[in-house]
Design a protein around this motif. Structure first.
Motif, PDB file in Angstrom:
ATOM      1  N   CYS A 172       0.951  -1.193  -0.005  1.00  0.00           N
ATOM      2  CA  CYS A 172      -0.038   0.089   0.042  1.00  0.00           C
ATOM      3  C   CYS A 172       0.879   1.161   0.060  1.00  0.00           C
ATOM      4  N   THR A 173       1.392   1.711  -1.264  1.00  0.00           N
ATOM      5  CA  THR A 173       2.197   2.768  -1.360  1.00  0.00           C
ATOM      6  C   THR A 173       1.586   3.985  -1.156  1.00  0.00           C
ATOM      7  N   PRO A 174       2.369   5.153  -1.238  1.00  0.00           N
ATOM      8  CA  PRO A 174       1.826   6.477  -1.620  1.00  0.00           C
ATOM      9  C   PRO A 174       0.948   6.530  -2.894  1.00  0.00           C
ATOM     10  N   GLU A 175       1.569   5.844  -3.851  1.00  0.00           N
ATOM     11  CA  GLU A 175       0.974   5.946  -5.324  1.00  0.00           C
ATOM     12  C   GLU A 175      -0.505   5.172  -5.277  1.00  0.00           C
ATOM     13  N   THR A 176      -0.551   3.940  -4.397  1.00  0.00           N
ATOM     14  CA  THR A 176      -1.890   3.458  -4.132  1.00  0.00           C
ATOM     15  C   THR A 176      -2.751   4.386  -3.402  1.00  0.00           C
ATOM     16  N   MET A 177      -2.411   5.141  -2.367  1.00  0.00           N
ATOM     17  CA  MET A 177      -3.373   5.906  -1.800  1.00  0.00           C
ATOM     18  C   MET A 177      -3.468   7.030  -2.544  1.00  0.00           C
ATOM     19  N   THR A 178      -2.669   7.460  -3.440  1.00  0.00           N
ATOM     20  CA  THR A 178      -3.286   8.678  -4.476  1.00  0.00           C
ATOM     21  C   THR A 178      -4.566   7.934  -5.330  1.00  0.00           C
ATOM     22  N   GLU A 179      -4.525   6.802  -5.758  1.00  0.00           N
ATOM     23  CA  GLU A 179      -5.460   6.153  -6.461  1.00  0.00           C
ATOM     24  C   GLU A 179      -6.818   6.234  -5.615  1.00  0.00           C
ATOM     25  N   VAL A 180      -6.603   5.818  -4.131  1.00  0.00           N
ATOM     26  CA  VAL A 180      -7.855   5.662  -3.415  1.00  0.00           C
ATOM     27  C   VAL A 180      -8.417   7.324  -3.366  1.00  0.00           C
ATOM     28  N   ALA A 181      -7.457   8.262  -3.247  1.00  0.00           N
ATOM     29  CA  ALA A 181      -8.064   9.676  -3.079  1.00  0.00           C
ATOM     30  C   ALA A 181      -8.833   9.672  -4.272  1.00  0.00           C
ATOM     31  N   ARG A 182      -8.319   9.404  -5.279  1.00  0.00           N
ATOM     32  CA  ARG A 182      -9.048   9.748  -6.750  1.00  0.00           C
ATOM     33  C   ARG A 182     -10.606   9.014  -6.700  1.00  0.00           C
ATOM     34  N   ARG A 183     -10.501   7.775  -6.264  1.00  0.00           N
ATOM     35  CA  ARG A 183     -11.835   7.186  -6.317  1.00  0.00           C
ATOM     36  C   ARG A 183     -12.769   7.786  -5.238  1.00  0.00           C
ATOM     37  N   LEU A 184     -12.307   8.301  -4.132  1.00  0.00           N
ATOM     38  CA  LEU A 184     -13.033   8.957  -3.003  1.00  0.00           C
ATOM     39  C   LEU A 184     -13.718  10.124  -3.502  1.00  0.00           C
ATOM     40  N   ASP A 185     -12.715  11.030  -4.260  1.00  0.00           N
ATOM     41  CA  ASP A 185     -13.356  12.161  -5.008  1.00  0.00           C
ATOM     42  C   ASP A 185     -14.225  11.771  -6.119  1.00  0.00           C
ATOM     43  N   GLU A 186     -14.242  10.776  -6.818  1.00  0.00           N
ATOM     44  CA  GLU A 186     -15.281  10.532  -7.611  1.00  0.00           C
ATOM     45  C   GLU A 186     -16.635  10.286  -6.859  1.00  0.00           C
ATOM     46  N   ARG A 187     -16.400   9.566  -5.930  1.00  0.00           N
ATOM     47  CA  ARG A 187     -17.877   9.197  -5.136  1.00  0.00           C
ATOM     48  C   ARG A 187     -18.341  10.480  -4.664  1.00  0.00           C
ATOM     49  N   ALA A 188     -17.549  11.168  -4.039  1.00  0.00           N
ATOM     50  CA  ALA A 188     -18.052  12.486  -3.440  1.00  0.00           C
ATOM     51  C   ALA A 188     -18.765  13.364  -4.470  1.00  0.00           C
ATOM     52  N   GLU A 189     -18.372  13.127  -5.657  1.00  0.00           N
ATOM     53  CA  GLU A 189     -18.951  13.991  -6.822  1.00  0.00           C
ATOM     54  C   GLU A 189     -20.425  13.425  -7.115  1.00  0.00           C
ATOM     55  N   ALA A 190     -20.288  12.176  -7.123  1.00  0.00           N
ATOM     56  CA  ALA A 190     -21.619  11.372  -7.420  1.00  0.00           C
ATOM     57  C   ALA A 190     -22.812  11.261  -6.412  1.00  0.00           C
ATOM     58  N   TYR A 191     -22.159  11.518  -5.053  1.00  0.00           N
ATOM     59  CA  TYR A 191     -23.127  11.484  -3.883  1.00  0.00           C
ATOM     60  C   TYR A 191     -23.424  12.848  -3.423  1.00  0.00           C
ATOM     61  N   ARG A 192     -23.016  13.898  -4.212  1.00  0.00           N
ATOM     62  CA  ARG A 192     -22.913  15.394  -3.618  1.00  0.00           C
ATOM     63  C   ARG A 192     -24.622  15.750  -3.354  1.00  0.00           C
ATOM     64  N   PRO A 193     -24.898  16.643  -2.431  1.00  0.00           N
ATOM     65  CA  PRO A 193     -26.152  17.050  -2.267  1.00  0.00           C
ATOM     66  C   PRO A 193     -26.765  17.486  -3.198  1.00  0.00           C
ATOM     67  N   THR A 194     -26.234  18.123  -4.270  1.00  0.00           N
ATOM     68  CA  THR A 194     -27.039  18.917  -5.320  1.00  0.00           C
ATOM     69  C   THR A 194     -27.620  17.856  -6.458  1.00  0.00           C
ATOM     70  N   SER A 195     -26.877  16.603  -6.215  1.00  0.00           N
ATOM     71  CA  SER A 195     -27.211  15.644  -7.149  1.00  0.00           C
ATOM     72  C   SER A 195     -28.700  15.133  -6.867  1.00  0.00           C
ATOM     73  N   GLU A 196     -29.541  15.077  -7.935  1.00  0.00           N
ATOM     74  CA  GLU A 196     -30.931  14.872  -7.511  1.00  0.00           C
ATOM     75  C   GLU A 196     -31.018  13.356  -7.120  1.00  0.00           C
ATOM     76  N   SER A 197     -32.099  12.798  -6.509  1.00  0.00           N
ATOM     77  CA  SER A 197     -32.270  11.566  -6.066  1.00  0.00           C
ATOM     78  C   SER A 197     -32.214  10.367  -7.120  1.00  0.00           C
ATOM     79  N   PHE A 198     -32.990  10.907  -8.313  1.00  0.00           N
ATOM     80  CA  PHE A 198     -33.076   9.654  -9.168  1.00  0.00           C
ATOM     81  C   PHE A 198     -31.756   9.392  -9.749  1.00  0.00           C
ATOM     82  N   VAL A 199     -30.757  10.269  -9.557  1.00  0.00           N
ATOM     83  CA  VAL A 199     -29.361   9.925 -10.353  1.00  0.00           C
ATOM     84  C   VAL A 199     -28.299   9.856  -9.273  1.00  0.00           C
TER      85      VAL A 199
END
Length: 429
Positions: free
Chosen positions: A184-211
């Motif tokens: 679990c190198t720093p490069e691995t954690m960089t990929e984790v951070a990228r995935r978490l950013d993607e999920r935060a965008e998908a689950y953001r409060p301004t995103s309507e319930s049906f999507v």
């Protein structure tokens, strides 16, 4: 009767912000930033000192409450290939075998949690190596410095261990990588951070319930008595996190388990009072069969058979559309019907290439799905996308964290403030 969830509120960002007094949603959205900040803080703390030492004989991880997942994740990732054992500990007593040849990892956001603090102090007294994660100006940091261990701070603005998971987990993962327990190198954690950013965008409060998958899951879970099932070890850790977040954030108890071990105990609940009518098997009750044309079958796949008068259902459906509800029940005379059992399955990404074990696991999960649907259980699932194990786990953790928070807000609850927890703290001081 199922609790009422205000779906309109979930699509009102301003109202969500008003009810979320400590900005839980915003804190969860910083998960990717937490990872990146923690990578930097870990490097500055001198983690290379761990790598320069001899490999420890064993590793013991002390964490509890909102930090408990740190120990679970380290155990999970180390199990397949770690050359030394990794064990979790919530509190004293420290096992008698812990001594100068061992490493103790103690995690507490405030640095004052009694369990990890006591474990670290006792480990230091015995001469064990220490890696601690928590506030810089805390008793935990002081214990670590006295023992000449490595202490990693938490940065600024981290006030809740449930929403600061990645601040606590990242140093522990990097420390385990430094001594050769996991990859679990720093490069691995960089990929984790990228995935978490993607999920935060998908689950953001301004995103309507049906999507917004997290809002959709919140609405579905609110209508059920939930159980959470992971389809393997990684899913099992995520299921435990889901149960904790649903209870602590949304105030809803949820049983959880991991396949294959938990298959029987989960499926046994399908015979209970929250499926069909009082747990009776299909075809054993006395309700009259009704014609398909008289009911809405769009949300259920019923078993049926042909007769000279046309197709008939084997299980009746009530006015709420749940299989097994009595259509003749009077909610005023008989009382409201109990909520429906719900099963949330956290599925891992498909193995590439498929293996015999992975195919057997998917077959078991599909069998549980089929059994659940036949019993009238509401089935939900969330599947991780491909990636390294910690990246796939991040997928599930983000999903259940946002879902539990939206569920709390939709039920009219503040996800960060529980009066009863405050009362308990006052009574135990």
């Amino acid at each position: 009767m199922a609790p009422y969830i205000d779906e309109a509120l979930l699509d009102d960002p301003d109202e969500l912000l008003r009810k979320d007094s400590r900005q839980t949603l915003r804190a969860l959205a910083t998960a990717g930033a937490q990872v990146r900040e923690s990578v930097t803080l870990t490097e500055e703390a001198g983690l290379t000192r761990l790598a320069e030492q001899d490999r420890p004989r064993s590793v013991l991880v002390a964490a509890l409450g909102g930090s408990a997942l740190v120990a679970d994740v380290l155990e999970l990732l180390a199990e397949p290939g770690s050359p030394v054992p990794v064990q979790a500990r919530r509190n004293l007593p420290l096992p008698g075998w812990v001594g100068p040849l061992d490493l103790v990892v103690a995690v507490s956001l405030s640095g004052r949690a009694p369990g990890p603090l006591a474990v670290a102090a006792e480990a230091a007294r015995r001469g064990a190596s220490l890696l601690t994660v928590g506030a810089d100006d805390s008793p935990l940091a002081e214990v670590c410095h006295r023992a000449r261990g490595v202490h990693v701070g938490i940065g600024r603005g981290r006030e809740n261990s449930r929403t600061s998971l990645w601040t606590l987990l990242t140093p522990a993962l990097l420390g385990a990588d430094a001594i050769g327990l996991i990859d679990c190198t720093p490069e691995t954690m960089t990929e984790v951070a990228r995935r978490l950013d993607e999920r935060a965008e998908a689950y953001r409060p301004t995103s309507e319930s049906f999507v917004n998958p997290a809002k959709l899951l919140a609405v579905q879970l609110a209508e059920t008595v939930p159980m959470v099932l992971g389809d393997g070890p990684m899913g099992g850790v995520a299921a435990a996190r889901a149960s904790s977040m649903l209870a602590r954030t949304a105030r809803i108890p949820a049983a959880f388990g991991e396949l294959p071990d938990a298959a029987s105990q989960i499926v046994a609940c399908f015979d209970g009072p929250y499926t069909r009518i009082g747990g009776r098997r299909p075809g054993t009750y006395d309700n009259a069969r009704i014609r398909l044309g008289d009911i809405d079958t769009s949300t259920w796949e019923p078993r049926h058979f042909d007769t000279p008068d046309g197709p008939l259902l084997e299980e009746p459906r009530g006015p709420q559309g749940h299989p097994g509800d009595d259509i003749f029940a009077d909610p005023y005379l008989d009382g409201p019907s109990p909520p429906q059992l719900g099963l949330l399955v956290l599925r891992d990404a498909p193995a590439t290439p498929p293996t015999r074990e992975s195919e057997e696991g998917r077959a078991l999960t599909d069998a549980v799905f089929s059994t659940a649907r036949e019993a009238g259980v509401r089935v939900m699932e969330a599947q991780a996308e491909a990636g390294q194990p910690i990246t796939r786990l991040a997928d599930h953790v983000a999903t259940v964290d946002f879902t539990a928070t939206y569920l709390a807000l939709g039920l009219g609850l503040d996800p960060s403030v529980s009066p009863h927890v405050a009362d308990l703290r006052d009574r135990t001081r």
